[in-house]
Design a protein around this motif. Structure first.
Motif, PDB file in Angstrom:
ATOM      1  N   PHE A  45       0.629  -0.927  -0.427  1.00 34.50           N
ATOM      2  CA  PHE A  45       0.436   0.267  -0.190  1.00 34.50           C
ATOM      3  C   PHE A  45       0.668   1.184   0.086  1.00 34.50           C
ATOM      4  O   PHE A  45       1.744   1.319   0.647  1.00 34.50           O
ATOM      5  CB  PHE A  45      -1.388   0.118   1.555  1.00 34.50           C
ATOM      6  N   GLU A  46       0.727   2.437  -0.434  1.00 35.36           N
ATOM      7  CA  GLU A  46       1.020   3.690  -0.914  1.00 35.36           C
ATOM      8  C   GLU A  46       0.918   4.390   0.101  1.00 35.36           C
ATOM      9  O   GLU A  46      -0.383   4.549   0.852  1.00 35.36           O
ATOM     10  CB  GLU A  46       1.202   4.482  -2.013  1.00 35.36           C
ATOM     11  N   THR A  47       1.908   4.754   1.087  1.00 35.36           N
ATOM     12  CA  THR A  47       1.842   6.203   2.123  1.00 35.36           C
ATOM     13  C   THR A  47       2.036   7.349   1.210  1.00 35.36           C
ATOM     14  O   THR A  47       3.168   8.188   0.982  1.00 35.36           O
ATOM     15  CB  THR A  47       3.195   5.581   2.819  1.00 35.36           C
ATOM     16  N   HIS A  48       1.114   7.889   1.048  1.00 32.71           N
ATOM     17  CA  HIS A  48       0.385   9.356  -0.053  1.00 32.71           C
ATOM     18  C   HIS A  48       0.603  10.267   0.733  1.00 32.71           C
ATOM     19  O   HIS A  48       0.791  10.576   2.303  1.00 32.71           O
ATOM     20  CB  HIS A  48      -0.610   9.436  -0.058  1.00 32.71           C
ATOM     21  N   THR A  49       2.017  11.043  -0.441  1.00 36.75           N
ATOM     22  CA  THR A  49       1.885  12.960   0.657  1.00 36.75           C
ATOM     23  C   THR A  49       0.704  13.688  -0.496  1.00 36.75           C
ATOM     24  O   THR A  49      -0.181  12.826  -0.786  1.00 36.75           O
ATOM     25  CB  THR A  49       3.515  13.308  -0.270  1.00 36.75           C
TER      26      THR A  49
ATOM     27  N   LEU B 112      -2.030   8.495   7.996  1.00 39.49           N
ATOM     28  CA  LEU B 112      -3.287   9.166   7.204  1.00 39.49           C
ATOM     29  C   LEU B 112      -2.937   9.204   5.881  1.00 39.49           C
ATOM     30  O   LEU B 112      -3.351   9.290   4.825  1.00 39.49           O
ATOM     31  CB  LEU B 112      -3.255  10.884   7.452  1.00 39.49           C
ATOM     32  N   GLY B 113      -1.496   9.135   5.419  1.00 43.34           N
ATOM     33  CA  GLY B 113      -0.914   8.509   4.266  1.00 43.34           C
ATOM     34  C   GLY B 113      -1.270   7.410   3.922  1.00 43.34           C
ATOM     35  O   GLY B 113      -1.717   7.544   2.447  1.00 43.34           O
ATOM     36  N   THR B 114      -1.744   6.686   3.986  1.00 39.72           N
ATOM     37  CA  THR B 114      -1.987   4.903   3.719  1.00 39.72           C
ATOM     38  C   THR B 114      -3.537   5.030   4.001  1.00 39.72           C
ATOM     39  O   THR B 114      -4.478   4.803   2.357  1.00 39.72           O
ATOM     40  CB  THR B 114      -1.782   3.906   4.644  1.00 39.72           C
ATOM     41  N   MET B 115      -4.471   5.552   4.258  1.00 38.05           N
ATOM     42  CA  MET B 115      -5.596   6.068   4.568  1.00 38.05           C
ATOM     43  C   MET B 115      -6.188   7.067   3.221  1.00 38.05           C
ATOM     44  O   MET B 115      -7.175   6.927   3.006  1.00 38.05           O
ATOM     45  CB  MET B 115      -6.670   6.606   5.174  1.00 38.05           C
ATOM     46  N   ALA B 116      -4.583   7.650   3.043  1.00 36.09           N
ATOM     47  CA  ALA B 116      -6.145   8.449   1.627  1.00 36.09           C
ATOM     48  C   ALA B 116      -6.204   7.889   0.272  1.00 36.09           C
ATOM     49  O   ALA B 116      -6.817   8.788  -0.361  1.00 36.09           O
ATOM     50  CB  ALA B 116      -4.450   9.912   1.503  1.00 36.09           C
ATOM     51  N   GLU B 117      -5.816   6.348   0.516  1.00 33.85           N
ATOM     52  CA  GLU B 117      -5.957   5.974  -0.623  1.00 33.85           C
ATOM     53  C   GLU B 117      -7.829   6.125  -1.149  1.00 33.85           C
ATOM     54  O   GLU B 117      -7.363   5.500  -2.153  1.00 33.85           O
ATOM     55  CB  GLU B 117      -5.374   4.624  -0.174  1.00 33.85           C
TER      56      GLU B 117
ATOM     57  N   PRO C 275      -6.805  -0.587   9.773  1.00 34.56           N
ATOM     58  CA  PRO C 275      -5.736  -0.204   8.309  1.00 34.56           C
ATOM     59  C   PRO C 275      -4.448  -0.523   7.903  1.00 34.56           C
ATOM     60  O   PRO C 275      -3.371  -0.483   6.973  1.00 34.56           O
ATOM     61  CB  PRO C 275      -6.462   1.073   7.844  1.00 34.56           C
ATOM     62  N   ASN C 276      -3.578  -0.376   9.865  1.00 36.55           N
ATOM     63  CA  ASN C 276      -2.553  -0.006   9.694  1.00 36.55           C
ATOM     64  C   ASN C 276      -2.578  -1.749   9.690  1.00 36.55           C
ATOM     65  O   ASN C 276      -1.244  -2.751   8.511  1.00 36.55           O
ATOM     66  CB  ASN C 276      -2.108  -0.045  11.350  1.00 36.55           C
ATOM     67  N   HIS C 277      -3.245  -2.717  10.326  1.00 37.55           N
ATOM     68  CA  HIS C 277      -2.274  -4.024  10.166  1.00 37.55           C
ATOM     69  C   HIS C 277      -2.655  -4.835   8.561  1.00 37.55           C
ATOM     70  O   HIS C 277      -0.962  -5.149   8.217  1.00 37.55           O
ATOM     71  CB  HIS C 277      -3.737  -5.038  10.440  1.00 37.55           C
ATOM     72  N   VAL C 278      -3.531  -4.230   7.630  1.00 36.50           N
ATOM     73  CA  VAL C 278      -3.673  -5.061   5.915  1.00 36.50           C
ATOM     74  C   VAL C 278      -2.494  -4.262   5.215  1.00 36.50           C
ATOM     75  O   VAL C 278      -1.610  -4.544   4.967  1.00 36.50           O
ATOM     76  CB  VAL C 278      -4.322  -3.997   5.622  1.00 36.50           C
ATOM     77  N   ALA C 279      -2.007  -2.799   5.596  1.00 33.71           N
ATOM     78  CA  ALA C 279      -1.009  -2.004   4.739  1.00 33.71           C
ATOM     79  C   ALA C 279      -0.005  -2.152   5.795  1.00 33.71           C
ATOM     80  O   ALA C 279       1.734  -1.455   5.140  1.00 33.71           O
ATOM     81  CB  ALA C 279      -1.156  -0.251   4.956  1.00 33.71           C
ATOM     82  N   GLU C 280       0.133  -2.570   6.976  1.00 32.18           N
ATOM     83  CA  GLU C 280       1.713  -2.889   7.283  1.00 32.18           C
ATOM     84  C   GLU C 280       2.522  -0.965   7.650  1.00 32.18           C
ATOM     85  O   GLU C 280       3.442  -1.698   7.500  1.00 32.18           O
ATOM     86  CB  GLU C 280       2.573  -3.551   6.852  1.00 32.18           C
ATOM     87  N   THR C 281       1.235  -0.712   8.098  1.00 30.70           N
ATOM     88  CA  THR C 281       2.369   1.176   8.424  1.00 30.70           C
ATOM     89  C   THR C 281       3.826   1.382   9.050  1.00 30.70           C
ATOM     90  O   THR C 281       3.238   0.313   9.969  1.00 30.70           O
ATOM     91  CB  THR C 281       1.139   1.924   8.887  1.00 30.70           C
ATOM     92  N   GLU C 282       4.283   2.349   8.451  1.00 30.64           N
ATOM     93  CA  GLU C 282       5.520   2.322   9.376  1.00 30.64           C
ATOM     94  C   GLU C 282       5.359   3.049  10.149  1.00 30.64           C
ATOM     95  O   GLU C 282       4.588   4.017   9.728  1.00 30.64           O
ATOM     96  CB  GLU C 282       6.445   2.814   8.296  1.00 30.64           C
ATOM     97  N   VAL C 283       5.954   3.289  11.681  1.00 33.25           N
ATOM     98  CA  VAL C 283       6.209   3.896  12.241  1.00 33.25           C
ATOM     99  C   VAL C 283       6.742   5.103  11.543  1.00 33.25           C
ATOM    100  O   VAL C 283       7.495   4.943  11.417  1.00 33.25           O
ATOM    101  CB  VAL C 283       6.868   3.395  13.809  1.00 33.25           C
ATOM    102  N   ASP C 284       5.655   6.363  12.494  1.00 36.42           N
ATOM    103  CA  ASP C 284       7.055   7.852  11.545  1.00 36.42           C
ATOM    104  C   ASP C 284       7.714   7.838  12.405  1.00 36.42           C
ATOM    105  O   ASP C 284       7.651   7.705  13.644  1.00 36.42           O
ATOM    106  CB  ASP C 284       5.874   8.598  11.881  1.00 36.42           C
ATOM    107  N   ALA C 285       8.943   9.111  12.051  1.00 35.38           N
ATOM    108  CA  ALA C 285      10.365   8.566  12.783  1.00 35.38           C
ATOM    109  C   ALA C 285       9.260   9.659  14.469  1.00 35.38           C
ATOM    110  O   ALA C 285      10.570   9.004  15.403  1.00 35.38           O
ATOM    111  CB  ALA C 285      11.073   9.906  12.352  1.00 35.38           C
ATOM    112  N   ALA C 286       8.632  10.546  14.270  1.00 35.58           N
ATOM    113  CA  ALA C 286       8.075  11.206  14.865  1.00 35.58           C
ATOM    114  C   ALA C 286       7.510  10.523  16.080  1.00 35.58           C
ATOM    115  O   ALA C 286       7.678  10.717  17.443  1.00 35.58           O
ATOM    116  CB  ALA C 286       7.198  12.628  14.734  1.00 35.58           C
ATOM    117  N   PHE C 287       7.416   8.814  15.682  1.00 34.34           N
ATOM    118  CA  PHE C 287       6.615   8.031  17.043  1.00 34.34           C
ATOM    119  C   PHE C 287       7.698   7.171  17.406  1.00 34.34           C
ATOM    120  O   PHE C 287       7.172   6.380  18.294  1.00 34.34           O
ATOM    121  CB  PHE C 287       5.240   7.934  16.913  1.00 34.34           C
ATOM    122  N   ALA C 288       8.591   7.329  16.879  1.00 31.26           N
ATOM    123  CA  ALA C 288       9.657   5.661  17.079  1.00 31.26           C
ATOM    124  C   ALA C 288      10.718   5.652  18.226  1.00 31.26           C
ATOM    125  O   ALA C 288      10.448   4.627  18.764  1.00 31.26           O
ATOM    126  CB  ALA C 288      11.093   6.186  15.651  1.00 31.26           C
TER     127      ALA C 288
END
Length: 189
Positions: free
Chosen positions: A4-8, A34-39, A163-176
């Motif tokens: 899944f694309e993480t949109h900008t 949010l970038g993932t959900m933007a799809e 959606p995070n499970h399905v897309a395997e969303t990467e944790v943002d640097a701000a939350f790492a």
């Protein structure tokens, strides 16, 4: 798993662009969730709208985070646990409460622990608490309104955790710095 694309802002579908711009204005970056959900623009709008509505409940910031983080843990969402740990820290949630939520240990404050337990009940029962569980929760100092608001928070977390499970969303640097991994026992379920 499908990629899944993480949109900008530049890559987001047209209907998602105003929402992505709002995230940029609010946070200074587009959180990967949010970038993932933007799809799916309707999903992004639904999530952002419901999040704003949840913030209008009668619950305190600490109480809201208890509901959200309890669901994140139960749903095994590494992204949302990291993000909500960061948001809780910024929102003044006591460190001992955050630690209890991340580690699935009791909260020292009995009223807040009753809220944590009721959030567990709503999640694990799929919205079928017993009359005794509801009565016990109300006896702890909450109301019928709070019962319904716990359900609202649980629904909000389905909208982000899944959606995070399905897309395997990467944790943002701000939350790492607050990365979290579900326990081996929970991950094996």
């Amino acid at each position: 798993m499908s990629t899944f694309e993480t949109h900008t802002f530049d890559t987001a579908p047209k209907a998602s662009k105003p929402l992505i711009q709002g995230a940029l204005n609010a946070y200074g970056f587009v959180p990967n969730l949010l970038g993932t959900m933007a799809e799916a623009p309707a999903m992004l709008e639904g999530y952002m709208t419901l999040a704003g509505i949840f913030d209008k409940t009668a619950l305190t910031e600490t109480e809201r985070q208890i509901i959200l983080m309890t669901n994140n843990r139960l749903n095994g969402c590494h992204y949302c646990m990291a993000a909500h740990t960061s948001l809780s820290q910024m929102g003044g949630v006591p460190a001992d409460v955050i630690d209890a939520l991340r580690n699935d240990t009791p909260i020292a404050d009995s009223k807040l622990e009753a809220l944590r337990q009721f959030a567990i009940t709503i999640n694990e029962s799929r919205g079928w608490p017993t009359e005794a569980q509801v009565s016990s929760f109300i006896a702890a100092g909450y109301s019928r309104q709070t019962v319904i608001e716990v359900i609202l928070g649980t629904a909000l977390k389905v909208m982000s955790n899944y959606p995070n499970h399905v897309a395997e969303t990467e944790v943002d640097a701000a939350f790492a710095a607050n990365a979290w991994t579900p326990s081996a026992a929970h991950a094996a379920e």
